[in-house]
Design a protein around this motif. Structure first.
Motif, short mmCIF file in Angstrom:
data_model
loop_
_atom_site.label_atom_id
_atom_site.label_comp_id
_atom_site.label_asym_id
_atom_site.label_seq_id
_atom_site.Cartn_x
_atom_site.Cartn_y
_atom_site.Cartn_z
N ARG A 11 -10.52 7.93 2.93
CA ARG A 11 -9.46 7.46 1.89
C ARG A 11 -8.77 8.53 1.25
O ARG A 11 -7.59 8.57 0.76
CB ARG A 11 -10.40 6.56 0.82
CG ARG A 11 -9.48 6.13 -0.24
CD ARG A 11 -10.21 5.19 -1.20
NE ARG A 11 -9.49 4.41 -1.83
CZ ARG A 11 -9.75 4.28 -3.26
NH1 ARG A 11 -10.83 5.00 -3.98
NH2 ARG A 11 -8.94 3.83 -4.24
N ARG A 14 -6.13 9.57 3.52
CA ARG A 14 -4.96 8.60 3.58
C ARG A 14 -3.95 8.89 2.14
O ARG A 14 -2.70 8.89 2.39
CB ARG A 14 -5.31 7.34 3.84
CG ARG A 14 -4.52 6.19 3.98
CD ARG A 14 -4.97 4.83 4.32
NE ARG A 14 -6.10 4.60 3.45
CZ ARG A 14 -7.22 4.27 3.79
NH1 ARG A 14 -7.80 4.19 5.04
NH2 ARG A 14 -8.29 3.81 2.79
N LEU A 15 -4.44 8.98 1.15
CA LEU A 15 -4.11 9.21 -0.13
C LEU A 15 -3.40 10.64 -0.11
O LEU A 15 -2.11 10.46 -0.64
CB LEU A 15 -4.94 9.03 -1.24
CG LEU A 15 -4.37 9.10 -2.66
CD1 LEU A 15 -3.34 7.83 -2.89
CD2 LEU A 15 -5.43 9.02 -3.91
N ARG A 18 0.01 10.12 1.94
CA ARG A 18 0.96 9.61 1.30
C ARG A 18 1.67 10.17 0.31
O ARG A 18 2.94 10.05 0.25
CB ARG A 18 0.12 8.11 0.82
CG ARG A 18 1.05 6.96 0.94
CD ARG A 18 0.58 5.69 0.33
NE ARG A 18 -0.69 5.02 1.20
CZ ARG A 18 -1.56 3.92 0.68
NH1 ARG A 18 -1.42 3.84 -0.64
NH2 ARG A 18 -1.81 3.36 1.49
N ARG A 19 0.98 10.71 -0.68
CA ARG A 19 1.57 11.74 -1.61
C ARG A 19 2.34 12.84 -1.03
O ARG A 19 3.52 12.99 -1.71
CB ARG A 19 0.37 12.24 -2.35
CG ARG A 19 -0.25 11.29 -3.35
CD ARG A 19 -1.15 11.69 -4.38
NE ARG A 19 -1.90 10.67 -5.35
CZ ARG A 19 -2.67 11.07 -6.26
NH1 ARG A 19 -2.96 12.18 -6.38
NH2 ARG A 19 -3.07 10.10 -6.84
N ILE A 77 1.84 5.79 -5.82
CA ILE A 77 0.57 5.44 -5.35
C ILE A 77 -0.24 4.85 -6.52
O ILE A 77 -0.85 3.95 -6.46
CB ILE A 77 -0.12 6.67 -4.87
CG1 ILE A 77 0.46 7.33 -3.73
CG2 ILE A 77 -1.61 6.31 -4.25
CD1 ILE A 77 0.93 6.57 -2.47
N GLU A 81 -1.96 1.26 -6.22
CA GLU A 81 -3.45 1.17 -6.23
C GLU A 81 -3.58 0.09 -7.30
O GLU A 81 -4.56 -0.47 -7.02
CB GLU A 81 -4.17 2.56 -6.54
CG GLU A 81 -3.87 3.54 -5.35
CD GLU A 81 -4.80 2.96 -4.12
OE1 GLU A 81 -5.72 2.34 -4.13
OE2 GLU A 81 -4.54 3.30 -3.01
#
Length: 97
Positions: A11, A14-15, A18-19, A77, A81
């Motif tokens: 996780r 993945r975050l 993305r950032r 994000i 979220e």
């Protein structure tokens, strides 16, 4: 316990991706902004008109808003979220009813 740790690492990865992608998108946006507006400034310098200030200001505002969303908002994000968690909560309440 190792299973949870692997899930957390996945996780986080993945975050982070993305950032990083959101920040890279802003850098590309800024580079295109500088290149295009430098070209427009060169053209207007040749003609003597100052019309290039309009796209410079308008696009600059868009770039600034994009930057605020990426750098202060975590690349969107945080909002994503939050919305995702709200939908999970709604679905779990509906499922229990």
């Amino acid at each position: 316990m190792p299973r949870t740790h692997a899930f957390d690492e996945e996780r986080i990865e993945r975050l982070a991706r993305r950032r990083a992608g959101a920040k890279m998108g802003w850098f590309i946006h800024a580079l295109v902004y500088v290149c295009v507006n430098a070209g427009l400034a060169l053209i207007t310098w040749q003609t003597g008109w100052t019309w290039h200030l309009y796209p410079l200001a308008g696009w600059g505002l868009g770039l600034a808003i994009h930057g605020l969303a990426v750098w202060l908002g975590g690349g969107g994000i945080g909002l994503y979220e939050h919305l995702l968690q709200a939908e999970r909560n709604k679905l779990s309440r509906t499922r229990r009813s």
